[in-house]
Design a protein around this motif. Structure first.
Motif, PDB file in Angstrom:
ATOM      1  N   THR A  56       0.838  -1.198   0.000  1.00 44.01           N
ATOM      2  CA  THR A  56       0.000   0.000   0.000  1.00 44.01           C
ATOM      3  C   THR A  56       0.870   1.245   0.000  1.00 44.01           C
ATOM      4  O   THR A  56       1.720   1.407   0.880  1.00 44.01           O
ATOM      5  CB  THR A  56      -0.928   0.019   1.227  1.00 44.01           C
ATOM      6  N   HIS A  75      -0.679   2.401 -10.472  1.00 42.49           N
ATOM      7  CA  HIS A  75      -1.847   1.524 -10.397  1.00 42.49           C
ATOM      8  C   HIS A  75      -1.778   0.421 -11.447  1.00 42.49           C
ATOM      9  O   HIS A  75      -2.506  -0.573 -11.353  1.00 42.49           O
ATOM     10  CB  HIS A  75      -3.146   2.345 -10.525  1.00 42.49           C
ATOM     11  N   ASP A  81      -1.360  -1.190  -4.143  1.00 44.92           N
ATOM     12  CA  ASP A  81      -2.593  -0.432  -3.952  1.00 44.92           C
ATOM     13  C   ASP A  81      -2.230   1.035  -3.737  1.00 44.92           C
ATOM     14  O   ASP A  81      -1.309   1.339  -2.966  1.00 44.92           O
ATOM     15  CB  ASP A  81      -3.370  -0.938  -2.732  1.00 44.92           C
ATOM     16  N   ASP A  96      -9.412   1.986  -9.597  1.00 39.08           N
ATOM     17  CA  ASP A  96      -8.877   1.249  -8.452  1.00 39.08           C
ATOM     18  C   ASP A  96      -7.970   2.092  -7.559  1.00 39.08           C
ATOM     19  O   ASP A  96      -7.299   1.568  -6.665  1.00 39.08           O
ATOM     20  CB  ASP A  96      -8.117   0.003  -8.927  1.00 39.08           C
TER      21      ASP A  96
END
Length: 222
Positions: A56, A75, A81, A96
């Motif tokens: 992340t 992405h 993420d 996303d």
């Protein structure tokens, strides 16, 4: 006796926005690999099965030009993420990519770091608008950056990447053709508007020794 940092990386060779983005992507991919390696070692020690978790990354200033380029580039990477923090609207946001429309100086921002594991912060959300109120300008840059490093320290974020600028060195008549990244930051001698950026740059450098567990990377594009 001071503890030597695990790793110190200051990069000043970026020549333009896309070069900065590619260097940032390299840091994100490296964070992904480091996270996976660390997780694998931990599970081998405990005998538990390795579970796959995406890396992340948080991007402050994601609605700006560089933030948008970086988000769209990251992405597309497997295993990453992307979460953005910016008060502005993020136009044409990839589906996303998560966007939190909040002020990084406010307590509400801390909830992001409290609620989930963050592996890397890209702090691009600095203000460079001379039309803004000087007090707001100074508060946004200095307090905002302090909050980023406080959250990184409190919630054990292993890597922080700060976007600075080669302008912090200042246009001196005796500057060499190629300035070492250890050269003094004299940009505010003639241009007081760059004062905030120098303070933020030096604040990031202080974390090299203050919190050696955080890998701090300062990008100073030309």
């Amino acid at each position: 006796m001071a503890t030597k940092p695990r790793k110190v990386a200051k990069k000043a060779a970026a020549k333009g926005p896309r070069d900065v983005v590619e260097k940032a992507v390299e840091e994100a991919v490296a964070a992904t690999e480091e996270t996976a390696t660390s997780r694998s070692r931990r599970h081998r020690r405990t005998g538990r099965r390795t579970q796959t978790r995406k890396t992340t990354v948080v991007i402050t200033g994601i609605s700006g030009r560089l933030g948008t380029l970086l988000a769209r580039r990251l992405h597309r990477e497997n295993g990453i993420d992307v979460i953005g923090i910016d008060r502005r609207t993020f136009h044409r946001r990839p589906r996303d990519v998560k966007h939190l429309k909040i002020d990084i100086r406010r307590k509400k921002c801390e909830e992001l770091f409290r609620s989930q594991k963050v592996d890397c912060i890209f702090h691009l959300g600095l203000m460079h608008d001379p039309r803004q109120n000087p007090d707001e300008h100074h508060s946004w840059n200095l307090v905002g950056t302090q909050r980023v490093f406080e959250y990184a320290q409190r919630y054990r974020v292993p890597k922080v990447v700060l976007l600075s600028s080669a302008d912090v060195y200042g246009p001196q008549p005796d500057n060499p053709a190629f300035i070492s990244e250890d050269a003094p930051l004299l940009g505010a001698r003639r241009f007081h508007q760059i004062r905030d950026l120098i303070i933020v740059d030096m604040l990031a450098q202080s974390y090299f020794w203050k919190v050696p567990e955080i890998e701090t990377v300062v990008l100073r594009p030309v």
